[in-house]
Design a protein around this motif. Structure first.
Motif, mmCIF file in Angstrom:
data_model
loop_
_atom_site.group_PDB
_atom_site.id
_atom_site.type_symbol
_atom_site.label_atom_id
_atom_site.label_comp_id
_atom_site.label_asym_id
_atom_site.label_seq_id
_atom_site.Cartn_x
_atom_site.Cartn_y
_atom_site.Cartn_z
ATOM 1 N N THR A 136 0.812 -1.212 0.000
ATOM 2 C CA THR A 136 0.000 0.000 0.000
ATOM 3 C C THR A 136 0.843 1.258 0.000
ATOM 4 O O THR A 136 0.328 2.349 -0.165
ATOM 5 C CB THR A 136 -0.927 0.052 1.222
ATOM 6 O OG1 THR A 136 -0.134 -0.147 2.388
ATOM 7 C CG2 THR A 136 -1.994 -1.008 1.137
ATOM 8 N N GLU A 137 2.167 1.127 0.221
ATOM 9 C CA GLU A 137 2.978 2.336 0.215
ATOM 10 C C GLU A 137 3.699 2.533 -1.092
ATOM 11 O O GLU A 137 4.396 3.507 -1.281
ATOM 12 C CB GLU A 137 4.002 2.258 1.356
ATOM 13 C CG GLU A 137 3.373 2.475 2.720
ATOM 14 C CD GLU A 137 4.420 2.588 3.798
ATOM 15 O OE1 GLU A 137 5.599 2.771 3.437
ATOM 16 O OE2 GLU A 137 4.083 2.465 4.970
ATOM 17 N N LYS A 138 3.575 1.599 -2.019
ATOM 18 C CA LYS A 138 4.293 1.752 -3.282
ATOM 19 C C LYS A 138 3.586 2.799 -4.142
ATOM 20 O O LYS A 138 2.371 2.824 -4.209
ATOM 21 C CB LYS A 138 4.314 0.431 -4.040
ATOM 22 C CG LYS A 138 5.120 -0.658 -3.390
ATOM 23 C CD LYS A 138 5.612 -1.642 -4.439
ATOM 24 C CE LYS A 138 6.512 -2.673 -3.804
ATOM 25 N NZ LYS A 138 5.904 -3.959 -3.629
ATOM 26 N N PRO A 139 4.372 3.619 -4.873
ATOM 27 C CA PRO A 139 3.754 4.627 -5.749
ATOM 28 C C PRO A 139 2.805 4.014 -6.762
ATOM 29 O O PRO A 139 1.770 4.584 -7.076
ATOM 30 C CB PRO A 139 4.961 5.268 -6.451
ATOM 31 C CG PRO A 139 6.096 5.033 -5.542
ATOM 32 C CD PRO A 139 5.845 3.754 -4.838
ATOM 33 N N LYS A 140 3.132 2.805 -7.267
ATOM 34 C CA LYS A 140 2.270 2.197 -8.276
ATOM 35 C C LYS A 140 0.880 1.941 -7.721
ATOM 36 O O LYS A 140 -0.132 2.161 -8.367
ATOM 37 C CB LYS A 140 2.859 0.846 -8.720
ATOM 38 C CG LYS A 140 4.037 0.953 -9.655
ATOM 39 C CD LYS A 140 4.434 -0.450 -10.125
ATOM 40 C CE LYS A 140 5.892 -0.562 -10.453
ATOM 41 N NZ LYS A 140 6.199 -0.421 -11.867
ATOM 42 N N PHE A 141 0.853 1.425 -6.477
ATOM 43 C CA PHE A 141 -0.439 1.109 -5.876
ATOM 44 C C PHE A 141 -1.245 2.374 -5.648
ATOM 45 O O PHE A 141 -2.424 2.448 -5.966
ATOM 46 C CB PHE A 141 -0.207 0.371 -4.553
ATOM 47 C CG PHE A 141 -1.465 0.035 -3.818
ATOM 48 C CD1 PHE A 141 -1.913 0.818 -2.764
ATOM 49 C CD2 PHE A 141 -2.223 -1.056 -4.196
ATOM 50 C CE1 PHE A 141 -3.080 0.515 -2.095
ATOM 51 C CE2 PHE A 141 -3.390 -1.364 -3.528
ATOM 52 C CZ PHE A 141 -3.817 -0.579 -2.480
#
Lengths: 459, 507
Positions: free
Chosen positions: A129-134
Motif C-alpha cells: 500500500t505504500e508503493k507509488p504504483k499502488f
C-alpha cells in the motif's frame, strides 16, 4: 439460447420503478437518443437529425461507437432505439446504459495498468500500500470525479480517458507513433481533447521529429527528420480520413463541423489565443530539459489553462487536468501538493452535478473516501520531505467542510432560498475558482523554476 | 493505532456500499394490501406514537394485530417511537393513525433508510471497529482488512438496507456484549447483551453461550469467593436491565403474558415459508408438519436443539476461554437455526455474526460459510428484487476476503484447526490424511452448486407442478452446507485442547 425472451420474462412492475429509481441526468436521454439515431437512420441523416434537442455533437468515431452499442441494446429493450421515443427510460434501458459504461471501463483499467508500469518504484516502501504504483492505481481507478460523472451522472469518459492515459503511457515508453495514433483516435471520439493537442503537438515535434539534442539540451536543428514528420502526419491524416471520410463523400463536412463547434457557443476560437500564447514560452523550455515528465506537466497546464480561460467550459472538464496530474503526483512532493489542492477543489466543484437527496450521502461519502485516502497516502509516501501543505492551504481545504454544510444543510432552511436561490452555486464556484487558480499558478511557477534550474545544471 | 486513516477509509467504504444498496427496492414495495417489512416498521412507528403503551401489544380497533402487530420486545417499540417523533417533525402524514397505511414516497424511503444508517453508525460499526482493534497477535494491516471484510458482509447489508430491518442494532449490542465479556468487563458486556435480547428475542440463540461462559468464569474464580460475588452482580444487572425495559408491561400480569405471546408464537407451527433448516428440508420427503401433532413438534425441536448444543456448552462451562466462547456462539446459534421452532431465513444472520468474529482464525471456512449464508436467503432477496446488489456485494466480499487473507493458501489441516482431530482419527485409521483435500473439493462443489442454482432461479421458470422447486432446492442445499458446518465447528470446539493451542500457528 436466446437471451432476449428470458430477460423479458424477468419483468419488473412498472409502477414502483419510479419509487425506487435513482435520479438520472439528461445525459441518459442524450445517449439514448444517439443510440436511436445511429441505429435507425442512415449515415447521411446522423448529423441532420433534430427531432430531439440533444443532437449528435461528437465526432464520427463516437457515432460509430453508439452504432455498435445499439446492436447490443436491441436485446435489452427495442423501444429505446426509436428516435421518436423522447425521454424513454425503462429500467432495462438504464440497466443497459449503466452496464455499457462499466464494460467500456475495461479499457480504462488496462490504461491505468500501463501507466503504472511507467512509474518507477524508487521509493519502494515495505508494504504494497505504500508503493507509488499502488497509490497511483487507486487514485486513478477510484477517482471521485470520474466515478460520479460516469456512473452516476452518466457519461462515457472512462474509456476516453483510458485512451488518453494509454497514449501518454506509450509516449513514456518511447512508442511515439502509437501514442500519436491513439491520441488522433481519441480526438475523433471527443473533440474536447483538442484542448491538450498543443502539448502533444509540440512534444512530438520536439522529441520525435528532432532525433538528437545538443549537449546543453536545446534543439539541434540539423537533426530534423522529415521521415518522422511525414509518418506522423500520415497517421493523423489516415485516422481523420477514416473518421470524416464518409461525411466528406456526402458533402456534409460543414454540417458536421457546425454540430461539433457551434458558433453561438464559441467553443473553439475564443480560447486559443490566451492559452497558446501563455504556454508557448513554457513549452520549449520544459521539453528541452525534462522529457516525458515535462510533457505531462505541459499537458496538465494546457488542460487547466483551457479550463480557466476557455469559453463555455463545462465543470466536468476539470477531469482533463486532474487525471494526468495524478501521474505526476506520485513522483515529486511538490507535484503531490499541487495535485491535492487541484483535485480536492476540482472534485468539490462537481458537487452541484448531483443535487437530489438520495445522492447526497453518496457524494459526501465518496468525496471523503477519495480525499482522505489521497491526502494520507501521498503524505505517507513523501513523509521524509517537508510537509505537503502550509497553514494557508490547510485552512482553505478544511474550509470546504463548513461550505458544504452551509450550502446543502443550512441554506435550504433559510429565507434566502426563495429570493436568492443561486447563492450556494455562486459560493461553490467562487471558492473552488480560488483553489483551482492557485493550483494553476503554482504549477506554472514550478514548471518555470524547474526549467531554469535544469538549464543551469546542464551548463 | 497508527493507520487510523486506513480504518476511516474502510468505514467509509462500508457506509458507501450500504447507502448504495439502500437505493434499491425494499420488502413489499408497491404490493398492497400487506406490503412487507418496510411497512411493518412504519406501522410500528404509527402505533407507538399514537397509542398509549398499554395498547401496543393488544388487539383493538385501533391496533389490528394481524396487520403487522408488534412482535419484538419493548426496546424495538421504544426505537420505533423515537423514529416516530422525528417523522412527526418532518411529515406527520407518515405516521397518521389509520390513514398512513401503505404510505410510500421517495422522501419517506429516504427517511427510513437514514434511520437504519444512523442506528448502524451508532451501534454496529463502532463495535466492529473496536473489536478488530482489540484482536490480539495480528498486524495492524490484518486488523484493518478484517474490519473491511466484516463490514462488507453481504447478508447483513442486504437485509438491513435492502429488505429493510434493524438487525444491526441487536447484532451491534450483541457484539458489544461479546467485546465486554472477552475483555473482562463482564458487567458491561452482560448489560449490552441484555439490551440485545430486549431488542430482538432471537438473540436468545446467543444466550446460552453467554450464560455458560460467564458461569464458567465464576466457577474458575471460585464459587466461595470472587466467583460468587461476580455471579450475584451479573444476576442483578440482568434482572435490572430486564425490569427497566419491561417496566410499563410489568404493571399487570395480562400485559406481560400478552407480550410474551406475541414474542413466542407457539401456535404458528414448526416453520413458515421456506427456510434452510432441518424441518423444512425433512418436510420435502415426509410431511412432518402435517403428520405430527403440535406439542410433539415442539418437544421434538426442543430436544434436538438442546442435544446438539449441549456438548459445546458444557465444555465452555468447564474450560471458559475467549476463543471457545466465540466458537460456541457459532455452534449454538447454528443448532438453534437448524433445529428450532419457527425459524426465519433471516435468523442465519445470528450465526453469521459470530462467524465474522472468527474470520481471522479460520478465514477459509468462515468465508465459505458467509457465502452460503447469503445464498440461503436468495429466494427472499429475489422477491425483493435485490438480485443485482446481492451479486455485486457478494463478489466484492469474496474478493476482499481472498485478497486480505489469502484464503486459498490456508487450507491445511493446521490452518483449519483440525490437526488434533485428524491425529485422533489417525490412531484408528492411519490412512486418514486427505482431510484438507476433501474439504477443498467440498468447497468447490458447494460454490458451483450455488452459482448454478442462482443462475437457474434467475433465468428459468419452474415447472407448473412444482412452483416452489427452486426455493426448496436453495433451502435444501444450504441446509446440507449448514449441517456440515455444524459438525465442523463442534469438532473444533471439542478437540480444542491446550496442546492443540500450542501447535496452532499465529498468522
Amino acid at each position: 439460447m436466446d437471451v432476449g425472451p428470458r430477460l423479458k420474462a424477468w419483468k419488473p412492475r412498472s409502477n414502483h420503478e419510479m419509487v425506487v429509481c435513482i435520479h438520472h441526468s439528461t445525459d441518459f436521454e442524450v445517449h439514448r437518443n444517439w443510440l436511436a439515431i445511429t441505429h435507425s437512420l442512415p449515415i447521411s441523416q446522423w448529423y441532420y437529425e433534430a427531432t430531439s434537442e440533444w443532437t449528435l455533437d461528437y465526432p464520427p468515431f463516437f457515432a460509430w461507437f453508439e452504432y455498435i452499442l445499439s446492436h447490443v441494446a436491441k436485446y435489452f429493450d427495442q423501444e429505446m432505439l426509436n428516435v421518436h421515443n423522447l425521454n424513454y427510460s425503462s429500467s432495462r434501458t438504464l440497466l443497459f446504459q449503466r452496464f455499457s459504461v462499466i464494460f467500456m471501463d475495461v479499457l480504462f483499467v488496462y490504461a491505468v495498468r500501463e501507466c503504472c508500469k511507467c512509474i518507477d518504484g524508487k521509493k519502494v516502501g515495505k508494504e504494497l500500500t505504500e508503493k507509488p504504483k499502488f497509490i497511483l492505481s487507486v487514485l486513478l481507478l477510484w477517482n471521485f470525479g470520474l466515478l460520479i460523472v460516469d456512473h452516476i451522472h452518466f457519461q462515457y469518459n472512462g474509456f476516453l480517458f483510458g485512451l488518453m492515459l494509454l497514449s501518454i503511457a506509450r509516449l513514456f515508453q518511447k512508442r511515439h507513433m502509437e501514442g500519436a495514433f491513439l491520441f488522433a483516435v481519441l480526438l475523433h471520439f471527443k473533440h474536447i481533447y483538442l484542448y491538450v493537442a498543443p502539448a502533444y503537438g509540440v512534444y512530438l515535434l520536439r522529441s520525435y521529429c528532432f532525433t538528437a539534442n545538443k549537449p546543453d539540451g536545446s534543439i539541434r536543428w540539423k537533426s530534423f527528420s522529415f521521415v518522422r514528420v511525414i509518418s506522423l502526419g500520415l497517421v493523423v491524416f489516415l485516422v481523420s480520413a477514416l473518421s470524416l471520410g464518409p461525411f466528406l463523400a456526402l458533402n456534409q463536412l460543414p454540417q458536421v463541423f457546425s454540430r461539433l463547434f457551434p458558433f453561438k457557443r464559441g467553443l473553439c476560437h475564443a480560447y486559443w489565443a490566451p492559452n497558446f500564447w501563455a504556454l508557448y514560452n513554457a513549452l520549449d523550455k520544459v521539453l528541452s530539459v525534462i522529457g516525458p515528465r515535462g510533457f505531462l506537466r505541459c499537458l496538465t497546464l494546457c488542460a487547466l489553462s483551457s479550463f480557466m480561460f476557455g469559453w463555455h467550459v463545462h465543470e466536468k472538464a476539470i477531469l482533463l487536468a486532474i487525471l494526468p496530474m495524478s501521474l505526476l503526483s506520485v513522483g515529486k512532493a511538490g507535484d503531490a501538493s499541487i495535485f491535492l489542492i487541484l483535485t480536492t477543489t476540482g472534485h468539490y466543484s462537481l458537487f452541484p452535478l448531483l443535487f437530489t437527496a438520495p445522492e447526497l450521502p453518496i457524494k459526501i461519502l465518496l468525496m471523503l473516501l477519495f480525499t482522505i485516502y489521497s491526502i494520507s497516502s501521498l503524505k505517507t509516501l513523501f513523509r521524509k520531505e517537508k510537509p505537503l501543505f502550509n497553514w494557508m492551504e490547510t485552512f482553505y481545504l478544511l474550509g470546504l467542510g463548513p461550505l458544504e454544510v452551509c450550502c446543502e444543510f443550512v441554506f435550504p432552511f433559510t429565507s434566502w432560498k426563495v429570493k436568492y436561490p443561486f447563492i450556494p452555486l455562486l459560493l461553490t464556484s467562487v471558492y473552488c475558482a480560488v483553489g483551482i487558480t492557485y493550483a494553476w499558478f503554482k504549477l506554472y511557477v514550478s514548471v518555470l523554476i524547474d526549467s531554469a534550474i535544469g538549464k543551469t545544471k546542464k551548463q | 493505532m497508527e493507520k487510523w486513516y486506513l480504518m476511516t477509509v474502510v468505514v467509509l467504504i462500508g457506509l458507501t456500499v450500504r447507502w448504495t444498496v439502500s437505493l434499491n427496492s425494499y420488502s413489499g414495495a408497491g404490493k398492497p394490501p400487506m406490503f412487507g417489512d418496510y411497512e411493518a416498521q412504519r406501522h410500528w412507528q404509527e402505533i407507538t406514537f399514537n397509542l398509549p403503551v398499554k395498547q401496543w401489544y393488544f388487539n383493538s380497533s385501533d391496533n389490528n394485530l394481524p396487520y403487522w402487530g408488534l412482535d419484538y420486545p419493548p426496546l424495538t417499540a421504544y426505537h420505533s417511537l423515537l423514529c416516530a417523533y422525528v417523522a412527526k417533525f418532518i411529515n406527520p402524514d407518515w405516521i397518521a393513525l389509520h390513514t398512513s397505511r401503505g404510505y410510500e414516497s421517495q422522501a419517506h424511503k429516504l427517511f427510513m433508510r437514514t434511520t437504519v444508517l444512523i442506528a448502524d453508525l451508532l451501534i454496529y460499526i463502532p463495535a466492529v471497529v473496536l473489536y478488530c482493534c482489540c484482536l490480539k497477535e495480528i498486524s495492524t494491516k490484518k486488523k484493518i482488512a478484517n474490519a473491511l471484510c466484516i463490514l462488507l458482509y453481504p447478508g447483513l447489508i442486504l437485509i438491513d438496507y435492502g429488505h429493510f430491518q434493524y438487525n444491526s442494532v441487536s447484532l451491534g449490542f450483541a457484539l458489544w456484549g461479546v467485546l465486554g465479556v472477552s475483555c473482562d468487563c463482564d458487567l458491561l458486556g452482560s448489560l449490552a447483551f441484555c439490551l440485545a435480547i430486549n431488542y430482538k428475542q432471537m438473540e436468545l440463540y446467543h444466550a446460552l453461550p453467554f450464560f455458560c461462559f460467564l458461569l464458567g468464569k465464576c466457577f474458575k474464580k471460585g464459587l466461595k469467593g470472587k466467583g460468587f460475588v461476580l455471579l450475584v452482580k451479573l444476576a442483578c444487572i440482568v434482572v435490572a436491565s430486564f425490569v427497566l425495559c419491561w417496566l410499563p408491561f410489568f404493571t399487570e400480569r395480562e400485559q406481560t403474558l400478552q407480550v410474551l405471546r406475541r414474542l413466542f408464537p407457539v401456535d404458528r407451527g414448526l416453520f413458515e415459508d421456506k427456510v434452510a433448516n432441518i424441518w423444512c428440508s425433512f418436510n420435502v420427503f415426509l410431511k412432518i408438519k402435517d403428520i405430527l401433532p403440535h406439542h410433539i413438534q415442539l418437544i421434538m425441536s426442543f430436544c434436538f436443539t438442546f442435544l446438539s448444543l449441549l456438548p459445546a456448552c458444557i465444555k465452555l462451562i468447564l474450560q471458559p476461554s475467549s476463543k471457545g466462547f466465540k466458537f460456541t456462539l457459532v455452534s449454538c446459534a447454528l443448532s438453534f437455526f437448524l433445529f428450532s421452532f419457527q425459524v426465519h431465513e433471516k435468523s442465519i444472520l445470528l450465526v453469521s455474526l459470530p462467524v465474522c468474529l472468527v474470520l481471522s482464525e479460520i478465514p477459509f471456512m468462515s468465508t465459505w460459510f458467509l457465502l452460503v449464508s447469503t445464498f440461503s436467503m436468495l429466494p427472499l432477496l429475489l422477491k425483493d428484487e435485490l438480485l443485482m446488489p446481492s451479486v455485486v456485494t457478494t463478489m466484492a466480499f469474496f474478493i476482499a476476503c481472498v485478497t486480505s487473507f489469502s484464503i486459498f493458501e490456508k487450507t491445511s489441516e493446521e490452518e483449519l484447526q483440525l490437526k488434533s482431530f485428524s491425529i485422533s482419527v489417525r490412531k484408528y485409521l492411519p490412512c486418514f490424511t486427505f482431510l484438507s483435500r476433501i474439504i477443498q473439493y467440498l468447497f468447490l462443489i458447494s460454490v458451483i452448486t450455488m452459482v448454478l442454482l442462482t443462475l437457474m432461479t434467475v433465468t428459468l421458470d419452474p415447472p407448473q407442478k412444482l412452483p416452489d422447486l427452486f426455493s426448496v432446492l436453495v433451502c435444501f442445499v444450504s441446509c446440507l452446507n449448514f449441517l456440515f458446518f455444524l459438525v465442523y465447528f463442534n469438532i473444533i470446539i471439542m478437540w480444542d485442547s491446550k496442546s492443540g493451542r500450542n501447535q496452532k500457528k499465529i498468522s
